[in-house]
Design a protein around this motif. Structure first.
Motif, PDB file in Angstrom:
ATOM      1  N   ALA A  61      -2.052  13.733   3.940  1.00 32.23           N
ATOM      2  CA  ALA A  61      -3.218  12.950   3.545  1.00 32.23           C
ATOM      3  C   ALA A  61      -3.863  12.318   4.772  1.00 32.23           C
ATOM      4  CB  ALA A  61      -2.808  11.874   2.544  1.00 32.23           C
ATOM      5  N   ARG A  62      -5.069  11.792   4.575  1.00 35.68           N
ATOM      6  CA  ARG A  62      -5.796  11.107   5.646  1.00 35.68           C
ATOM      7  C   ARG A  62      -6.392   9.838   5.086  1.00 35.68           C
ATOM      8  NH1 ARG A  62      -8.634  15.223   8.768  1.00 35.68           N
ATOM      9  NH2 ARG A  62      -9.826  15.570   6.871  1.00 35.68           N
ATOM     10  N   ASP A  63      -6.224   8.739   5.811  1.00 36.25           N
ATOM     11  CA  ASP A  63      -6.804   7.476   5.360  1.00 36.25           C
ATOM     12  C   ASP A  63      -8.308   7.467   5.651  1.00 36.25           C
ATOM     13  OD1 ASP A  63      -7.273   6.588   8.021  1.00 36.25           O
ATOM     14  OD2 ASP A  63      -6.440   4.606   7.599  1.00 36.25           O
ATOM     15  N   PRO A  64      -9.058   6.512   5.106  1.00 33.15           N
ATOM     16  CA  PRO A  64     -10.513   6.515   5.322  1.00 33.15           C
ATOM     17  C   PRO A  64     -10.922   6.357   6.778  1.00 33.15           C
ATOM     18  CG  PRO A  64      -9.936   5.114   3.452  1.00 33.15           C
ATOM     19  CD  PRO A  64      -8.648   5.475   4.130  1.00 33.15           C
ATOM     20  N   GLY A  65     -10.005   5.872   7.631  1.00 34.88           N
ATOM     21  CA  GLY A  65     -10.303   5.723   9.047  1.00 34.88           C
ATOM     22  C   GLY A  65      -9.918   6.925   9.883  1.00 34.88           C
ATOM     23  N   GLY A  66      -9.379   7.971   9.247  1.00 42.23           N
ATOM     24  CA  GLY A  66      -9.053   9.199   9.954  1.00 42.23           C
ATOM     25  C   GLY A  66      -7.598   9.372  10.340  1.00 42.23           C
ATOM     26  N   ASP A 101     -10.675   1.592  12.999  1.00 44.39           N
ATOM     27  CA  ASP A 101     -11.209   0.810  11.887  1.00 44.39           C
ATOM     28  C   ASP A 101     -10.060   0.039  11.243  1.00 44.39           C
ATOM     29  OD1 ASP A 101     -12.541  -0.245   9.752  1.00 44.39           O
ATOM     30  OD2 ASP A 101     -13.405   1.658   9.059  1.00 44.39           O
ATOM     31  N   PRO A 102      -9.557  -1.005  11.920  1.00 40.03           N
ATOM     32  CA  PRO A 102      -8.352  -1.676  11.431  1.00 40.03           C
ATOM     33  C   PRO A 102      -8.499  -2.296  10.043  1.00 40.03           C
ATOM     34  CG  PRO A 102      -9.369  -2.907  13.237  1.00 40.03           C
ATOM     35  CD  PRO A 102     -10.042  -1.576  13.193  1.00 40.03           C
ATOM     36  N   ALA A 103      -9.651  -2.860   9.743  1.00 41.46           N
ATOM     37  CA  ALA A 103      -9.815  -3.484   8.424  1.00 41.46           C
ATOM     38  C   ALA A 103      -9.669  -2.449   7.316  1.00 41.46           C
ATOM     39  CB  ALA A 103     -11.177  -4.169   8.343  1.00 41.46           C
ATOM     40  N   THR A 104     -10.248  -1.266   7.527  1.00 44.16           N
ATOM     41  CA  THR A 104     -10.154  -0.208   6.517  1.00 44.16           C
ATOM     42  C   THR A 104      -8.729   0.294   6.377  1.00 44.16           C
ATOM     43  OG1 THR A 104     -12.447   0.473   6.805  1.00 44.16           O
ATOM     44  CG2 THR A 104     -10.934   2.116   5.933  1.00 44.16           C
ATOM     45  N   SER A 105      -8.058   0.532   7.497  1.00 43.33           N
ATOM     46  CA  SER A 105      -6.673   1.017   7.443  1.00 43.33           C
ATOM     47  C   SER A 105      -5.752  -0.027   6.830  1.00 43.33           C
ATOM     48  CB  SER A 105      -6.196   1.406   8.837  1.00 43.33           C
ATOM     49  OG  SER A 105      -6.852   2.570   9.294  1.00 43.33           O
ATOM     50  N   ASP A 106      -5.950  -1.314   7.177  1.00 41.56           N
ATOM     51  CA  ASP A 106      -5.120  -2.371   6.595  1.00 41.56           C
ATOM     52  C   ASP A 106      -5.260  -2.393   5.074  1.00 41.56           C
ATOM     53  OD1 ASP A 106      -4.212  -3.201   9.079  1.00 41.56           O
ATOM     54  OD2 ASP A 106      -5.694  -4.807   9.273  1.00 41.56           O
ATOM     55  N   ALA A 107      -6.494  -2.348   4.601  1.00 40.78           N
ATOM     56  CA  ALA A 107      -6.725  -2.398   3.162  1.00 40.78           C
ATOM     57  C   ALA A 107      -6.144  -1.165   2.472  1.00 40.78           C
ATOM     58  CB  ALA A 107      -8.224  -2.517   2.878  1.00 40.78           C
ATOM     59  N   PHE A 108      -6.320  -0.006   3.080  1.00 46.12           N
ATOM     60  CA  PHE A 108      -5.862   1.237   2.473  1.00 46.12           C
ATOM     61  C   PHE A 108      -4.336   1.286   2.356  1.00 46.12           C
ATOM     62  CE2 PHE A 108      -4.172   5.509   3.150  1.00 46.12           C
ATOM     63  CZ  PHE A 108      -4.722   6.188   2.076  1.00 46.12           C
ATOM     64  N   PHE A 109      -3.634   1.123   3.470  1.00 44.27           N
ATOM     65  CA  PHE A 109      -2.186   1.275   3.440  1.00 44.27           C
ATOM     66  C   PHE A 109      -1.513   0.202   2.594  1.00 44.27           C
ATOM     67  CE2 PHE A 109      -3.006   3.999   7.138  1.00 44.27           C
ATOM     68  CZ  PHE A 109      -2.175   5.069   6.830  1.00 44.27           C
TER      69      PHE A 109
END
Length: 265
Positions: free
Chosen positions: A109-114, A146-154
């Motif tokens: 899989a890939r998170d929204p930040g790549g 994109d730390p905010a996006t990765s933090d929220a996603f994981f």
């Protein structure tokens, strides 16, 4: 080792177009031995430290060109259900979930930040048989632009609790499962060239960081950062002869005070 709670790093593999070369390099640098490649598993070759499974080396697979050479897998109780959560929170499923005979089920899989990562739902193969010792997986950090996006996603997918540590070198967080710290997250600043993609950096334990670096460089690897001594250990970032990045860490050699961490609400 027993099956780990969902969201725990549980396995890692390196994608290499030269399996024999990769085995020679990692065998010398990390002391690994290797099982015979099995064609029914896509010529996947398992690596062992002191007789215990710690990683695998796999050939390139069509459709997986976007993944980093080293891939970290997280334990999943139900890979299908976890894949649905990944999609629901803006991530992308690259491969699977697919059953690997009786070994278990995997998904990429890939998170929204790549950031590309894997899921592993254990069957007869439960994952790492050793951790946090020489030759074995010890730590990993998400490197994201994109730390905010990765933090929220994981945290949404795996129910991680976050703690924040900030210093003059950038923004860093750690992710906890309950009371156990399982992962770090580093913001990629301007020091990272644009061609360096978001990724997860995997650390393997060594008895002596400097000796491991010398062996790696002598075998055609590249020292990319360090060695550097921290409160967590002496570590260095290395590129193998085919360009795959990973880190080595000697957790017995430390320097400085442990940083303070603040809970993130």
């Amino acid at each position: 080792m027993a099956v780990q709670p969902e969201g725990t790093p549980c396995w890692a593999d390196a994608m290499s177009s030269d399996l024999e070369g990769a085995e020679s390099f990692y065998g010398e640098v990390l002391g690994w031995t290797f099982a015979q490649a099995r064609s029914e598993f896509g010529d996947r070759t398992e690596a062992y430290a002191d007789g215990r499974a710690v990683a695998a080396v796999v050939p390139p697979v069509p459709g997986q060109e976007g993944r980093s050479p080293w891939c970290l897998y997280f334990a999943a109780e139900d890979a299908v259900a976890t894949a649905e959560r990944i999609r629901a929170h803006g991530g992308e499923i690259l491969t699977g979930p697919v059953r690997v005979v009786d070994l278990g089920s995997m998904c990429l899989a890939r998170d929204p930040g790549g950031v590309v990562f894997g899921l592993w739902q254990a069957g007869t193969h439960e994952g790492f048989q050793a951790v946090a010792e020489p030759g074995a997986y010890t730590w990993a950090e998400i490197f994201t632009r994109d730390p905010a996006t990765s933090d929220a996603f994981f945290s949404s997918v795996f129910s991680y609790r976050q703690r924040h540590m900030e210093d003059e070198e950038g923004d860093f967080r750690i992710y906890d499962l309950g009371e156990r710290t399982v992962l770090g997250r580093m913001e990629m600043g301007e020091e990272f060239p644009p061609e360096v993609r978001p990724h997860i950096n995997v650390y393997f334990g060594v008895g002596d960081c400097d000796e491991a670096v010398a062996r790696a460089v002598g075998l055609g690897g590249e020292l990319r950062f360090g060695p550097m001594t921290t409160p967590f250990g002496r570590f260095a970032a290395i590129g193998d002869p085919q360009g795959a990045s990973f880190s080595v860490i000697d957790t017995g050699t430390t320097e400085g005070e442990m940083p303070e961490l603040t809970d993130v609400s």
